[in-house]
Design a protein around this motif. Structure first.
Motif, PDB file in Angstrom:
ATOM      1  N   ASN A   3     -35.215 -84.352 -19.317  1.00 11.94           N
ATOM      2  CA  ASN A   3     -34.397 -83.852 -17.740  1.00 11.94           C
ATOM      3  C   ASN A   3     -33.466 -84.324 -18.388  1.00 11.94           C
ATOM      4  OD1 ASN A   3     -36.716 -83.010 -16.488  1.00 11.94           O
ATOM      5  ND2 ASN A   3     -37.349 -84.595 -15.684  1.00 11.94           N
ATOM      6  N   ASN A  27     -36.038 -80.138 -19.818  1.00 10.92           N
ATOM      7  CA  ASN A  27     -35.250 -79.506 -18.624  1.00 10.92           C
ATOM      8  C   ASN A  27     -34.314 -79.966 -18.712  1.00 10.92           C
ATOM      9  OD1 ASN A  27     -38.372 -78.295 -17.213  1.00 10.92           O
ATOM     10  ND2 ASN A  27     -38.192 -80.973 -17.046  1.00 10.92           N
ATOM     11  N   TYR A  29     -30.403 -79.392 -16.610  1.00 12.04           N
ATOM     12  CA  TYR A  29     -29.416 -78.948 -15.188  1.00 12.04           C
ATOM     13  C   TYR A  29     -28.346 -78.393 -15.932  1.00 12.04           C
ATOM     14  CZ  TYR A  29     -27.923 -79.148 -10.372  1.00 12.04           C
ATOM     15  OH  TYR A  29     -28.003 -78.160  -8.748  1.00 12.04           O
ATOM     16  N   THR A  52     -36.893 -75.423 -18.972  1.00 11.92           N
ATOM     17  CA  THR A  52     -36.364 -75.007 -16.980  1.00 11.92           C
ATOM     18  C   THR A  52     -35.095 -75.377 -17.090  1.00 11.92           C
ATOM     19  OG1 THR A  52     -36.569 -76.692 -16.279  1.00 11.92           O
ATOM     20  CG2 THR A  52     -37.930 -74.815 -15.605  1.00 11.92           C
ATOM     21  N   HIS A  54     -31.389 -74.739 -15.172  1.00 11.63           N
ATOM     22  CA  HIS A  54     -31.016 -74.989 -13.623  1.00 11.63           C
ATOM     23  C   HIS A  54     -29.172 -74.794 -14.175  1.00 11.63           C
ATOM     24  CE1 HIS A  54     -34.701 -75.417 -11.541  1.00 11.63           C
ATOM     25  NE2 HIS A  54     -34.948 -76.433 -12.249  1.00 11.63           N
ATOM     26  N   THR A  55     -28.629 -74.415 -13.104  1.00 15.78           N
ATOM     27  CA  THR A  55     -27.476 -74.471 -13.062  1.00 15.78           C
ATOM     28  C   THR A  55     -26.784 -74.561 -11.052  1.00 15.78           C
ATOM     29  OG1 THR A  55     -26.933 -71.796 -12.699  1.00 15.78           O
ATOM     30  CG2 THR A  55     -27.373 -72.579 -14.888  1.00 15.78           C
ATOM     31  N   SER A  56     -25.333 -75.295 -11.809  1.00 15.32           N
ATOM     32  CA  SER A  56     -24.927 -75.120 -10.576  1.00 15.32           C
ATOM     33  C   SER A  56     -23.627 -74.475 -10.558  1.00 15.32           C
ATOM     34  CB  SER A  56     -24.615 -76.391  -9.953  1.00 15.32           C
ATOM     35  OG  SER A  56     -25.794 -77.122  -9.358  1.00 15.32           O
ATOM     36  N   GLN A  72     -28.220 -83.028  -6.271  1.00 18.20           N
ATOM     37  CA  GLN A  72     -28.873 -81.995  -5.865  1.00 18.20           C
ATOM     38  C   GLN A  72     -29.701 -81.673  -7.018  1.00 18.20           C
ATOM     39  OE1 GLN A  72     -25.940 -77.973  -5.598  1.00 18.20           O
ATOM     40  NE2 GLN A  72     -26.115 -78.350  -3.160  1.00 18.20           N
ATOM     41  N   ALA A  73     -28.293 -82.116  -8.212  1.00 17.87           N
ATOM     42  CA  ALA A  73     -29.066 -82.081  -9.898  1.00 17.87           C
ATOM     43  C   ALA A  73     -30.119 -83.253 -10.021  1.00 17.87           C
ATOM     44  CB  ALA A  73     -27.770 -82.627 -10.384  1.00 17.87           C
ATOM     45  N   THR A  76     -33.155 -82.274  -7.532  1.00 17.15           N
ATOM     46  CA  THR A  76     -33.643 -80.663  -8.466  1.00 17.15           C
ATOM     47  C   THR A  76     -35.034 -81.501 -10.035  1.00 17.15           C
ATOM     48  OG1 THR A  76     -32.432 -79.568  -8.306  1.00 17.15           O
ATOM     49  CG2 THR A  76     -33.904 -78.695  -9.790  1.00 17.15           C
TER      50      THR A  76
END
Ligand code: NAP
Length: 245
Positions: A3, A27, A29, A52, A54-56, A72-73, A76
């Motif tokens: 991760n 995974n 982010y 996966t 994910h983005t911000s 948040q990261a 998640t």
């Protein structure tokens, strides 16, 4: 399956690191300012095998967003193996000499924002009692030079911060890595003439990933920069002040 959080994920070097982890089905982010660019990176990393993505979105200089962003990261991903901080900007040194607003902006982007993000990240990692925090600083932080000392001051500040952080987190089993690249052919340096000392971002990414897995504490990237910077650091001050570097 790893991760990974990457901050400044649209940086050419960071993107190459993300590709290497994607190929291992990680995974990911990704946190970055340019959301359009992020979209195309998501597609590419998914094709390359990422489990996966994910983005911000963020602007590094909006410091009050950092805590929630990191929170948040971590939430998640659950457990985080690696946090890579890569964002940065190359200041116009002459402009910074004549405009303190500009100088402060650059010091914030390259220095204070990184330290703010590191502070939130370190506290999370400390609770996990495992993981790696990697930051891309620069050889420019090793010794101030007239051509780029605003940038160098910010990078040097982060490197010093990382030294202390590494000591603090050592007892928690968290590793801290300072990546110090020399010249790398990326959008940041698009206007420079390239020569023998220049590295490509994919090569730098391979070194970064290797150094993370080896639990190194710093890495001149590529390694020959260690020799160059050792020479530069040991030039006596009375000679150094006369050089046009
Ligand atoms: N290239 C070199 O020769 C070299 C040498 C030593 C160290 N470094 C360092 O390596 C790191 C990666 O740079 P790079 O060479 O890969 O250059 P790059 O491709 O130009 O990437 C720079 C990244 O920083 C982001 N960024 C700049 N200001 C930001 C802000 N206020 N908020 C959020 N993101 C911001 C940019 O976002 P946008 O896409 O939105 O602009 C971009 O993703 C940087 O820290 C740089 O200082 C580079």
């Amino acid at each position: 399956m790893k991760n990974i959080i990457i901050i400044g994920a649209t940086s050419a070097m960071a993107e190459e690191v993300a590709k290497l982890y994607a190929a291992e089905k990680a995974n990911l982010y990704l946190i970055a300012r340019n959301t359009t660019r992020l979209e195309s990176i998501i597609n590419d990393l998914t094709v390359r095998g990422a489990n996966t993505v994910h983005t911000s979105a963020f602007d590094a200089n909006q410091f009050d967003s950092h805590e929630v962003l990191i929170e948040q990261a971590f939430e998640t991903l659950g457990y985080v193996d690696v946090v890579l901080i890569a964002h940065g900007s190359l200041p116009n040194q002459e402009l910074c000499q004549n405009d303190t607003t500009q100088a402060i902006e650059e010091l914030n982007t390259n220095g204070i924002s990184v330290i703010s993000l590191l502070t939130h990240t370190a506290n999370k990692m400390e609770l996990q009692k495992k993981g790696n925090i990697t930051v891309i600083t620069s050889v420019a932080g090793d010794r101030g030079r007239q051509s780029n000392y605003v940038y160098g001051a910010a990078k040097g500040m982060v490197s010093t911060f990382l030294q202390g952080l590494a000591q603090r987190l050592n007892k928690s089993g968290v590793h801290v890595l300072d990546i110090k690249p020399g010249f790398v052919d990326t959008p940041m340096t698009a206007e420079f003439n390239k020569g023998a000392l220049w590295a490509k971002p994919d090569k730098v990414a391979q070194i970064i990933k290797k150094r993370i897995s080896k639990k190194s504490s710093f890495s001149y990237t590529p390694a020959f920069w260690f020799i160059i910077m050792t020479v530069i650091k040991f030039i006596p001050k009375f000679v150094f002040t006369r050089l046009k570097l």
